[in-house]
Write a protein that holds these residues in place. Structure first.
Motif, mmCIF file in Angstrom:
data_model
loop_
_atom_site.group_PDB
_atom_site.id
_atom_site.type_symbol
_atom_site.label_atom_id
_atom_site.label_comp_id
_atom_site.label_asym_id
_atom_site.label_seq_id
_atom_site.Cartn_x
_atom_site.Cartn_y
_atom_site.Cartn_z
ATOM 1 N N LEU A 318 49.544 49.329 14.387
ATOM 2 C CA LEU A 318 48.755 48.143 14.067
ATOM 3 C C LEU A 318 49.475 46.874 14.512
ATOM 4 O O LEU A 318 48.845 45.909 14.952
ATOM 5 C CB LEU A 318 48.471 48.081 12.567
ATOM 6 C CG LEU A 318 47.537 49.164 12.005
ATOM 7 C CD1 LEU A 318 47.463 49.062 10.488
ATOM 8 C CD2 LEU A 318 46.145 49.044 12.614
ATOM 9 N N ALA A 319 50.792 46.847 14.420
ATOM 10 C CA ALA A 319 51.559 45.650 14.774
ATOM 11 C C ALA A 319 51.678 45.476 16.286
ATOM 12 O O ALA A 319 51.736 44.346 16.785
ATOM 13 C CB ALA A 319 52.947 45.720 14.147
ATOM 14 N N ARG A 320 51.715 46.592 17.044
ATOM 15 C CA ARG A 320 51.915 46.492 18.493
ATOM 16 C C ARG A 320 50.605 46.350 19.256
ATOM 17 O O ARG A 320 50.583 45.801 20.353
ATOM 18 C CB ARG A 320 52.663 47.727 19.000
ATOM 19 C CG ARG A 320 54.134 47.777 18.611
ATOM 20 C CD ARG A 320 54.870 48.900 19.325
ATOM 21 N NE ARG A 320 54.422 50.206 18.852
ATOM 22 C CZ ARG A 320 53.653 51.040 19.553
ATOM 23 N NH1 ARG A 320 53.212 50.683 20.746
ATOM 24 N NH2 ARG A 320 53.283 52.210 19.058
ATOM 25 N N GLY A 321 49.506 46.877 18.710
ATOM 26 C CA GLY A 321 48.264 46.892 19.464
ATOM 27 C C GLY A 321 48.228 48.073 20.418
ATOM 28 O O GLY A 321 49.257 48.674 20.735
ATOM 29 N N ILE A 322 47.043 48.430 20.879
ATOM 30 C CA ILE A 322 46.854 49.591 21.754
ATOM 31 C C ILE A 322 45.895 49.225 22.883
ATOM 32 O O ILE A 322 44.915 48.502 22.674
ATOM 33 C CB ILE A 322 46.283 50.792 20.964
ATOM 34 C CG1 ILE A 322 47.293 51.271 19.923
ATOM 35 C CG2 ILE A 322 45.924 51.949 21.890
ATOM 36 C CD1 ILE A 322 46.782 52.409 19.064
#
Length: 686
Positions: A318-322
């Motif tokens: 969730l913190a890094r994004g995809i």
């Protein structure tokens, strides 16, 4: 309208609202350079402003009526198509792009530039002419929302977001703020901030402050820099750039136009978090394969896809994004520090919500960096869920807090609190409402009537953001004080609690009205696959009925024999019309419109009535038809019902002319029947 106007409409529709914009924020940006690129790129002979200017009806109270008529004709052919007044709106954006200080005008002088662009004279079109264009912008926003992102995500502001002194022109200005170069530069700007280690996404006001602190104004367009200096317009600019930051997926560039963006959502079901994708595109495949072994499988006949091949949602993902790329499709989710889940009507489980929904339950998850902002918001505005849930649940991301069920019964307080709270949570504003509408409810036989509901399952009423919350909501012409609390709180207004009797009902608020019907049951005629009748043999019918096969059906006797019935002649209604009226019209319930011509004065009048009294009248006979008789004298309209019935103006005649005539005479009567005609005209005109 000639071929050149149609060409411009089609070019603008394809360029800015084509299906290649599915899932993308859409700015209707048109300046002089863009206009030239479109003209040369599509081989258009006539400049945009000159083309639009030829169809203005200057010197009249409705200078844009030709464009409105054209839009109406196109809508009759394609109800889901882009509203056909884009050339006029594009000119309004071009005028906004020219709003800079010069020798003749201040930067805020909009109408002079708009008039000069279309007429060559800065005084021909003034602010009093501009209201129809403001309505066109709201129609465009409503249409774009109705497409559910398949034709681009709407970036038009809600009326409440605009400065009060620019409540009409702010729509055009909002589209002139960010050029294509601005949008291309934003990912680099966002990355420079997120790599610094700050919480993401940042609120728009913080982003604007960072642009000024870092001296990055020179990387943006002149229109953006001018808006940055205006205190009254700066809050909207902050919201616009904040929304772009919230949709940024962390890559070096925004998802290119022409590549469909599939949104990656978090789903909470059976005590675990998982991924689900949503495609805005109208063309959806059953199975889609992306890089890295990621596979999307369509869930039934919906816009949602199950996702395999990705690590499960966690504090890290969730913190890094995809982001995963495929053939003309990008699956992405930007990093976030606040996750809001709400019940999805299609899937029936908790999924990611784009914004808070007043009066609905939410699950709110917050990363450590955002927990303080979330708590401040809940303390200010939440009805339930203010305290964090301290139970140790395995599916909650490590280190994150959880609040459930979070509800906001007062939407007005929620909006105010979101404006005051910092951080990513401030971007979760409730969706904009552009028109009075019905939502939810238990529909009864939609094939018969899309606005027919089961009694006790009446819908909610959603009020437009532009309306004053202190107005009076009327149901069937009566004020209902028990609904006032929901109106004041800005929530959907429930009609089921009113215990309405079966029949047709009217909801009115301010100058807007909508209709619906309730019933205990609906009789739906079944589709007959077999027909019962009497077979005929040697000219004689059988004594008893039977099911007729294909061979017996042509000669069999079915149904009732009405050949000997005599039709009942409708009684004629006679009305007296004034001879001294400036205009006499008859608006029939079925959409036909007549101008009542005054007959010649009979010869015997002068013989038998030497002192003829005034005003004299003439007779008008109405047989088998109902409607309203309208008379205009000294600029004022008065109306009388003639067996008015329920207006169904789409069934015959010229509905467009009918609607314009009814709207011109909207003050002709205060009777509820006339209010139904005015509402029907507004729906046709809207």
């Amino acid at each position: 309208m000639d071929h050149s106007y149609q060409q411009w409409q089609d070019v603008l529709a394809e360029e800015f609202f084509g299906r290649q914009h599915a899932g993308h924020p859409t700015l209707f940006y048109v300046d002089d350079d863009v206009e030239q690129e479109l003209r040369h790129g599509y081989g258009l002979d006539e400049p945009l402003a000159r083309c639009v200017g030829r169809f203005l009806r200057l010197g009249t109270a409705e200078p844009y009526s030709a464009m409105e008529d054209y839009r109406w004709r196109r809508r009759q052919q394609d109800k889901d198509g882009v509203p056909a007044f884009l050339p006029l709106l594009a000119c309004s954006v071009m005028a906004a792009s020219r709003m800079v200080n010069d020798r003749n005008h201040r930067a805020t002088a909009y109408h002079a530039r708009f008039s000069e662009l279309l007429t060559g004279d800065e005084r021909q079109l003034g602010s009093h002419h501009y209201e129809p264009i403001s309505r066109m912008w709201q129609v465009l926003a409503s249409w774009q929302h109705s497409q559910k992102g398949a034709r681009g995500l709407c970036t038009l502001p809600a009326p409440a977001d605009l400065p009060s002194n620019r409540s009409m022109i702010g729509y055009a200005q909002s589209q002139a703020l960010l050029s294509g170069a601005d949008r291309s530069f934003m990912p680099k700007f966002f990355r420079s901030l997120r790599d610094y280690g700050t919480t993401w996404p940042l609120p728009g006001e913080t982003l604007l402050a960072q642009i000024e602190i870092r001296g990055m104004e020179q990387h943006f367009s002149k229109g953006f820099r001018n808006a940055l200096q205006e205190e009254e317009f700066r809050p909207f600019l902050a919201k616009l750039i904040g929304n772009y930051a919230a949709s940024w997926d962390g890559s070096d560039e925004l998802v290119p136009t022409g590549v469909t963006r599939a949104e990656l959502l978090v789903r909470l079901d059976a005590g675990r978090l998982s991924w689900v994708a949503r495609l805005r595109s109208a063309e959806q495949e059953k199975r889609i394969e992306l890089k890295g072994g990621v596979v999307l499988e369509q869930l039934g006949d919906t816009a949602y896809y199950g996702v395999t091949g990705l690590p499960a949602p966690s504090a890290d993902t969730l913190a890094r994004g995809i982001r995963r790329d495929g053939d003309k499709l990008v699956l992405s989710r930007p990093s976030c520090s606040v996750l809001v889940l709400a019940r999805d009507d299609v899937l029936g489980v908790w999924t990611t919500a784009d914004a808070f929904r007043p009066a609905e339950a939410h699950v709110v998850l917050a990363a450590p960096t955002a927990q303080r902002d979330v708590q401040r918001l809940l303390d200010k505005a939440a009805t339930t869920g203010r305290s964090a849930d301290t139970s140790k649940l395995a599916w909650v991301p490590q280190g994150w807090s959880m609040h459930k069920p979070v509800t906001f019964d007062d939407a007005v307080t929620l909006r105010r609190a979101l404006q005051e709270v910092q951080g990513a949570v401030g971007l979760l504003q409730p969706p904009a409402q552009f028109k009075l509408r019905l939502e939810g409810g238990l529909k009864l036989a939609p094939s018969l009537d899309p606005h027919l509901y089961l009694r006790g399952g009446e819908p909610h009423v959603i009020l437009p953001d532009a309306m004053e919350r202190t107005g009076t909501l009327r149901v069937d012409g009566k004020e209902r004080p028990e609904l006032g609390k929901a109106i004041a709180a800005g929530r959907p207004v429930p009609l089921a609690a009113l215990r309405l009797e079966p029949g047709r009902h009217t909801v009115s608020y301010a100058d807007t009205q909508i209709d619906f019907a309730t019933a205990d049951q609906a009789v739906v005629e079944p589709k007959m696959t077999k027909i019962c009748g009497f077979t005929v043999l040697d000219g004689k019918a059988s004594e008893s009925p039977s099911l007729l096969g294909e061979q017996a059906l042509p000669t069999g006797i079915t149904g009732a024999d009405c050949t000997s019935a005599t039709p009942r002649r409708a009684a004629a209604v006679m009305e007296l019309c004034r001879r001294d009226a400036d205009e006499v019209l008859f608006a029939a319930a079925d959409g036909r419109l007549w101008t009542m011509e005054v007959p010649e004065q009979p010869d015997w009048w002068t013989e038998r009535l030497p002192d003829t009294p005034a005003p004299l009248r003439f007779e008008a006979e109405f047989q088998g038809i109902g409607g309203w008789l309208l008379e205009r004298r000294s600029g004022r309209w008065k109306g009388r019902p003639v067996n008015p019935g329920t207006p169904k103006p789409r069934s015959a005649g010229n509905p467009r002319a009918w609607a314009r005539a009814v709207l011109k005479a909207h003050q002709a009567s205060v009777e509820p029947s006339w209010a139904e005609y005015v509402q029907a005209a507004k729906e046709l005109d809207g």
